[in-house]
Design a protein around this motif. Structure first.
Motif, short mmCIF file in Angstrom:
data_model
loop_
_atom_site.label_atom_id
_atom_site.label_comp_id
_atom_site.label_asym_id
_atom_site.label_seq_id
_atom_site.Cartn_x
_atom_site.Cartn_y
_atom_site.Cartn_z
N GLU A 180 11.42 -10.09 -6.80
CA GLU A 180 10.85 -9.21 -7.80
C GLU A 180 10.60 -7.83 -7.19
OE1 GLU A 180 9.25 -12.08 -6.86
OE2 GLU A 180 9.96 -13.35 -8.51
N ALA A 181 10.52 -6.84 -8.04
CA ALA A 181 10.13 -5.51 -7.58
C ALA A 181 8.64 -5.57 -7.24
CB ALA A 181 10.39 -4.49 -8.67
N VAL A 182 8.29 -5.16 -6.01
CA VAL A 182 6.89 -5.15 -5.60
C VAL A 182 6.54 -3.74 -5.14
CG1 VAL A 182 5.16 -6.12 -4.03
CG2 VAL A 182 7.02 -7.56 -4.85
N LEU A 183 5.45 -3.19 -5.69
CA LEU A 183 4.99 -1.87 -5.27
C LEU A 183 3.50 -1.95 -4.97
CD1 LEU A 183 7.01 -1.23 -8.07
CD2 LEU A 183 7.00 0.89 -6.76
N VAL A 184 3.11 -1.34 -3.86
CA VAL A 184 1.70 -1.30 -3.49
C VAL A 184 1.22 0.14 -3.68
CG1 VAL A 184 0.02 -1.75 -1.65
CG2 VAL A 184 2.09 -3.14 -1.80
N CYS A 185 0.08 0.28 -4.34
CA CYS A 185 -0.46 1.62 -4.59
C CYS A 185 -1.81 1.76 -3.89
CB CYS A 185 -0.67 1.85 -6.07
SG CYS A 185 0.82 1.71 -7.04
N ASP A 186 -2.15 2.99 -3.48
CA ASP A 186 -3.47 3.22 -2.91
C ASP A 186 -4.46 3.45 -4.06
OD1 ASP A 186 -3.14 5.78 -3.83
OD2 ASP A 186 -2.83 6.67 -1.85
N LEU A 187 -5.68 3.82 -3.67
CA LEU A 187 -6.73 3.95 -4.69
C LEU A 187 -6.45 5.09 -5.69
CD1 LEU A 187 -9.90 3.29 -2.51
CD2 LEU A 187 -9.04 1.88 -4.39
N ASN A 188 -5.55 6.01 -5.31
CA ASN A 188 -5.21 7.09 -6.23
C ASN A 188 -3.97 6.79 -7.07
OD1 ASN A 188 -7.32 8.79 -5.28
ND2 ASN A 188 -6.10 9.15 -3.44
N ILE A 190 -1.09 6.15 -5.80
CA ILE A 190 0.11 6.64 -5.11
C ILE A 190 0.78 5.44 -4.44
CG2 ILE A 190 1.00 8.25 -3.36
CD1 ILE A 190 -0.42 9.67 -5.65
N VAL A 191 2.10 5.33 -4.61
CA VAL A 191 2.83 4.20 -4.05
C VAL A 191 2.88 4.32 -2.53
CG1 VAL A 191 5.06 3.00 -3.98
CG2 VAL A 191 4.24 4.00 -6.13
N SER A 192 2.44 3.24 -1.83
CA SER A 192 2.49 3.27 -0.36
C SER A 192 3.57 2.34 0.19
CB SER A 192 1.13 2.87 0.22
OG SER A 192 0.78 1.57 -0.22
N HIS A 193 3.92 1.30 -0.54
CA HIS A 193 5.00 0.40 -0.13
C HIS A 193 5.84 0.07 -1.38
CE1 HIS A 193 1.87 -0.32 2.87
NE2 HIS A 193 2.81 -0.75 3.68
N ALA A 194 7.15 -0.08 -1.15
CA ALA A 194 8.03 -0.50 -2.25
C ALA A 194 9.20 -1.24 -1.65
CB ALA A 194 8.52 0.72 -3.03
#
Lengths: 487, 96
Positions: A180-188, A190-194
């Motif tokens: 699956e597409a996985v994206l990690v975002c910070d508290l703002n 903003i994508v930090s990992h993809a």
């Protein structure tokens, strides 16, 4: 001089010589200097005092051991780490002061086997968790004493950083391996990992950009979220959102996704951002479309088939004089229709070959063996509509041949083959030979009507029947638009 | 009156604070006494760094030095006492 005085002088001489020998051979490390109330102790430890001072200011733990591994000096850093009282351990064997594992590790670095490292990593349990040390030993000479300096370098921060790095690597590997597409975002947001699948959902590199900008999402109104920004904010706020169908209008290929989002829990009570996963729904959507199409198609076919059955019923009734005759002909025709349906069902209502249709209708005569029926060049694939019509035509031809034609006698035969015709046309010939002499019929029955009309649903389709004396010949023109391939 | 043969005899060890040889001598002497002549000697350790004047009593020059006062004549063994055989010979325990 008396003998006693001589003995005393000898004793004092021996003592003086013994003292000199001991000093010369390094067996003493302090001298009493001065006399008459001014005695002072002068140690000959060399640089040991400055060495101790140096060891004390060093950040690392250190212990000086003599040749028998007794503690000469332990600095306060190591005493703290090992929970030892520095003043109480001097002169004691170091191995007796620490646990067996540490003692063994120190013995190993003091007497390294050839080729083995002269340093070892040890773990010490402490009140604030485990500490990791690199233990190394170097030969040391303190004045007249030979021994070893053993240093304990605290590597806890480095080891913990390494563990954290490995954990980070493992987490990245998990994300990267996910289908699956996985994206990690910070508290703002903003994508930090993809991962790679996530990069397939956008035309730009997502890392470093706001999720909602790189992957805008449209939800159904009932989902309760207005868009990607709303979704990400919800997850960062602590909500766990599962399985929303969404449209990603900016995605290059796949646009239909099942989207989930959850807070990124970095500790028990701290959220560090959110994780968004997107499952490709395009195959499911395509399957749903296909299913809808099939349902419509099935409905259409059932209606057509029922209409055909009604038509066969009413025509058979007109051409048969008795109820028994009607029942026999009608049943046979419906069975012929069912046989073609069966063929089509086996092939999921895709194309079937003319050869298969012929073999299905003439099966009883093919099973008899011999050469009563022969076919040639019939690997022509036709659409279901033409297949059903051809099935009925061959059924009527077969019935006719069995009643009056070549299949009514033992020596008669049927030859079905493809004819070379005009370019673009597909002609199949049914020829009966070896049967009784044929004369044109006086009455046109339903069978002939079927043969004549079944393929006339389009201008390129139709049949021509000739009642030659040697046998019936029927030339069948298969509608051009229903011919799929003619191998 | 002869000394009581069962009463422990005193050995005086002169050391200079925590010098390596001093520490070594203390440890060696304790080991020799406990292994070869348990209960026969009592050990007094005198740190000359704390009180240098005490060197005068036995005319101590080099440290560490072990002094056996009795039986006379007085015996001194100089060094860290790492050679146990030499220590035992000097304490003459074989003949006693």
């Amino acid at each position: 001089m008396s003998a006693a005085e001589i003995a005393e002088l000898r004793r004092r001489l021996f003592e003086a010589e013994e003292t000199l020998r001991a000093i010369r051979e390094g067996e003493v490390d302090a001298l009493v200097v001065g006399a008459d109330d001014r005695e002072q102790i002068f140690t000959i430890e060399g640089e040991s005092e400055s060495y101790r001072a140096f060891m004390e200011v060093m950040g690392i733990g250190a212990v000086a051991l003599d040749h028998a591994r007794r503690v000469l000096y332990v600095n306060s850093a190591l005493a703290r780490a090992l929970d030892l009282k520095a003043s109480a351990v001097q002169g004691r064997r170091f191995g007796d002061l620490v646990d067996a594992d540490l003692a063994a590790a120190i013995d190993a670095v003091l007497d390294p086997a050839p080729g083995s490292p002269d340093a070892a990593e040890v773990r010490l349990r402490g009140p604030e968790g485990d500490r990791h040390f690199l233990v190394a030993a170097r030969p040391l000479r303190l004045g007249t004493v030979r021994g070893h300096a053993v240093t304990f370098t605290d590597m806890t921060d480095r080891v913990e950083a390494e563990i954290a790095l490995q954990s980070e690597r493992a987490a990245r590997a998990v994300i990267a391996s996910a289908n699956e597409a996985v994206l990690v975002c910070d508290l703002n947001g903003i994508v930090s990992h993809a991962n790679a699948a996530a990069r397939g959902a956008t035309r730009v590199e997502p890392v470093g950009h706001a999720f909602a900008e790189v992957i805008p999402l449209e939800f159904r109104r009932s989902a309760g979220f207005t868009g990607a920004e709303d979704l990400v904010a919800g997850a960062i706020g602590g909500a766990s959102i599962q399985g929303l169908e969404a449209l990603a209008p900016a995605a290059p290929i796949v646009k239909d996704y099942l989207v989930s989002a959850a807070p990124l829990q970095v500790s028990d009570d701290e959220i560090g951002g959110c994780v968004v996963t997107m499952v490709d729904l395009s195959q499911r959507k395509a399957a749903e479309k296909q299913q809808t199409l099939l349902m419509q198609e099935l409905d259409h076919r059932v209606r057509n088939t029922l209409a055909l059955v009604l038509s066969i019923s009413s025509r058979t009734m007109h051409s048969e004089d008795t109820l028994e005759g009607f029942q026999k002909s009608f049943t046979a025709r419906i069975q012929a229709l069912a046989a073609t349906h069966g063929l089509l069902a086996e092939r999921s209502w895709a194309d079937v070959s003319v050869g298969d249709i012929v073999r299905s209708e003439l099966a009883p005569y093919l099973q008899q063996g011999g050469d009563r029926v022969s076919t040639e060049g019939l690997s022509i694939h036709v659409a279901p509509r033409a297949a059903i019509a051809l099935g009925l035509v061959f059924h009527e031809l077969t019935t006719n041949a069995v009643k009056y034609g070549s299949l009514s006698t033992l020596g008669g035969r049927v030859l079905v083959r493809r004819l070379e015709g005009e370019p673009g046309s597909t002609l199949v010939e049914w020829r009966e030979v070896g049967g009784p002499a044929v004369a044109p019929p006086t009455r046109r029955g339903f069978g002939q009507t079927v043969i004549a009309r079944s393929l006339q649903y389009t201008p390129s389709g139709g049949t021509e029947v000739e009642f030659e004396p040697s046998g019936v010949v029927c030339r069948i023109s298969i509608p051009t638009e229903d011919v799929r391939s003619a191998a | 009156m002869p000394p009581n043969p069962t009463a422990p005899r005193k050995l005086v060890l002169y050391v200079a604070g925590q010098t390596p040889k001093s520490l070594s001598a203390i440890a060696n002497l304790e080991r020799i006494c406990s292994e070869h002549m348990p209960g026969r000697y009592e050990i007094e350790v005198i740190d000359l760094k704390e009180n240098p004047r005490l060197a005068r009593e036995h005319s101590i020059v080099a440290i560490p030095t072990l002094v056996r006062e009795l039986p006379v004549p007085i015996r001194k063994i100089i060094g860290d006492l790492s050679d146990a055989d030499k220590v035992l010979v000097n304490l003459r325990i074989e003949g006693e």
